[in-house]
Design an enzyme around this catalytic site. Structure first.
Site, mmCIF file in Angstrom:
data_model
loop_
_atom_site.group_PDB
_atom_site.id
_atom_site.type_symbol
_atom_site.label_atom_id
_atom_site.label_comp_id
_atom_site.label_asym_id
_atom_site.label_seq_id
_atom_site.Cartn_x
_atom_site.Cartn_y
_atom_site.Cartn_z
ATOM 1 N N PRO A 258 -4.759 -17.506 13.624
ATOM 2 C CA PRO A 258 -3.752 -18.531 13.280
ATOM 3 C C PRO A 258 -2.318 -18.185 13.652
ATOM 4 O O PRO A 258 -1.469 -17.963 12.800
ATOM 5 C CB PRO A 258 -3.926 -18.661 11.768
ATOM 6 C CG PRO A 258 -4.354 -17.296 11.328
ATOM 7 C CD PRO A 258 -5.234 -16.781 12.432
ATOM 8 N N CYS A 259 -2.047 -18.179 14.952
ATOM 9 C CA CYS A 259 -0.683 -17.920 15.402
ATOM 10 C C CYS A 259 0.267 -19.037 14.977
ATOM 11 O O CYS A 259 1.483 -18.834 14.934
ATOM 12 C CB CYS A 259 -0.639 -17.708 16.904
ATOM 13 S SG CYS A 259 -1.427 -19.008 17.878
#
Length: 298
Positions: A258-259
Site C-alpha cells: 500500500p504505497c
C-alpha cells in the site's frame, strides 16, 4: 529470448463505474474546501444527482458527501495519528486492535534474489492480464510463485501501463493469460475474500533497499497511513526519506503493497505513480471498507 508484451485489442471494461467516480473525485479534490453539494457535483458532470449518489455509493460504500470528508487534509492528518508518536508503529498497532485488521489483505511475501533483479528478471516467466477493478483497468502480472505486479490505467492508457511494467524486468518473458491472472483480481478487490487462512502470495522483485521499504509499507494497515520519514526510521535508515520516496514510487505491486498510504510530512497527499486522483480514491474506498467492517462487527 525475451518476449515483448503486446496489447492488441481493446480491453476497456464495459459498464465500469470508475470513470464517473474518477470525475467525481477530481471535482471533490479540486474544490473540497468549498464543500460542494451533491447537486453541484452532479450538475458539473452532467448527470442526475440520484444516479451519481447511487453509482458512487455502490462503488465506495460511501456517499459523495462522506467521501468528501474522507479526502480532506484533516482526514489525512488523522490517518497519521498524534504528532510525536512513532507513526508507523502506532498505525500498525491501530490496525491490530481495530476493524482495519479485519480487512487486512493478509499478504504473505517473498523476494527474488538480488541476482534475479540485476539480470532484469532473466529467466522469469511472467503472465499478464487486463481486468476491471474499482480503480480503472488493472494490469495484473504474476509468476508461478505469486503476484509480482499490479498497475492501473484509465481508458486509452492501457498500452502505456503495460509498457511501464514490462520495462522494469526487461529480461523476463511475458505472455498474456487472462485466465491465470483473473483470480488475483477477485482476491484483491473483494473484501469478503480477505482471509487470514488464504493469504495472498506476492513476489517482490527489486533491490534490497526497495524490498525493505515495500515490506515496511505492508505493515501499514488499512485505515492508517505513514510518512516517508517514518518509513525510513522503520527500516533503520532515518536519513533516507528521499530514497524511501523513490522506492515507494517504484513499488510494482500497487494497492496490495500500500504505497498509497505513504503521505508527505503533516499528511500532504503527495504524488502517486498512477495518479493522485487514484490515490485519493483508494484511501476513500478503504474508508468505506472500514465502515462496513465496523457495522458488521457491531
Amino acid at each position: 529470448m525475451t518476449v515483448t508484451a503486446q496489447l492488441d485489442r481493446d480491453i476497456t471494461p464495459k459498464g465500469d463505474d470508475y470513470d464517473l467516480v474518477r470525475q467525481t473525485i477530481e471535482r471533490i479534490s479540486l474544490d473540497y474546501r468549498a464543500q460542494p453539494s451533491l447537486e453541484d457535483i452532479a450538475s458539473d458532470l452532467g448527470v442526475a444527482p440520484g444516479k451519481l449518489q447511487k453509482t458512487f455509493s455502490r462503488w465506495a460504500g460511501l456517499t459523495p458527501k462522506a467521501f468528501l470528508q474522507a479526502v480532506t487534509l484533516d482526514h489525512a492528518r488523522r490517518l497519521l495519528g498524534d504528532e510525536g508518536l512513532p507513526l508507523l508503529e502506532a498505525s500498525y498497532e491501530l490496525g491490530l486492535s481495530g476493524p482495519g485488521r479485519l480487512h487486512d489483505l493478509f499478504v504473505t511475501h517473498e523476494a527474488m534474489s538480488p541476482g534475479d533483479f540485476k539480470t532484469g528478471g532473466a529467466g522469469l516467466e511472467i503472465s499478464y492480464g487486463f481486468h476491471p477493478s474499482p480503480f480503472g483497468t488493472a494490469v495484473i502480472m504474476a509468476t508461478e510463485r505469486g503476484l509480482c505486479g499490479l498497475a492501473f490505467a484509465d481508458p486509452g492508457e492501457e498500452k502505456a501501463a503495460l509498457k511501464d511494467m514490462t520495462r522494469r524486468w526487461p529480461g523476463a518473458r511475458f505472455s498474456p493469460d487472462q485466465a491465470m491472472t483473473a483470480p488475483y483480481v477477485s482476491r484483491i478487490f473483494s473484501p469478503e475474500q480477505w482471509r487470514a487462512d488464504q493469504p495472498l502470495r506476492i513476489v517482490m522483485i527489486g533491490t534490497d533497499f526497495q524490498v525493505r521499504v515495500w515490506e515496511a509499507l505492508l505493515r501499514i494497515p488499512l485505515g492508517a497511513a505513514s510518512t516517508y520519514q517514518d518509513v525510513a526510521r522503520a527500516i533503520g535508515n532515518p536519513k533516507a526519506s528521499r530514497a524511501v520516496g523513490a522506492a515507494v514510487g517504484r513499488n510494482p505491486i500497487s494497492f496490495v503493497v500500500p504505497c498509497h498510504r505513504a503521505l508527505g510530512k503533516s499528511g500532504q497527499l503527495t504524488g502517486y505513480h498512477w495518479g493522485i486522483t487514484r490515490k485519493r480514491a483508494m484511501l476513500g474506498w478503504e474508508t468505506g471498507c472500514l465502515q462496513a467492517g465496523t457495522s458488521q462487527s457491531s
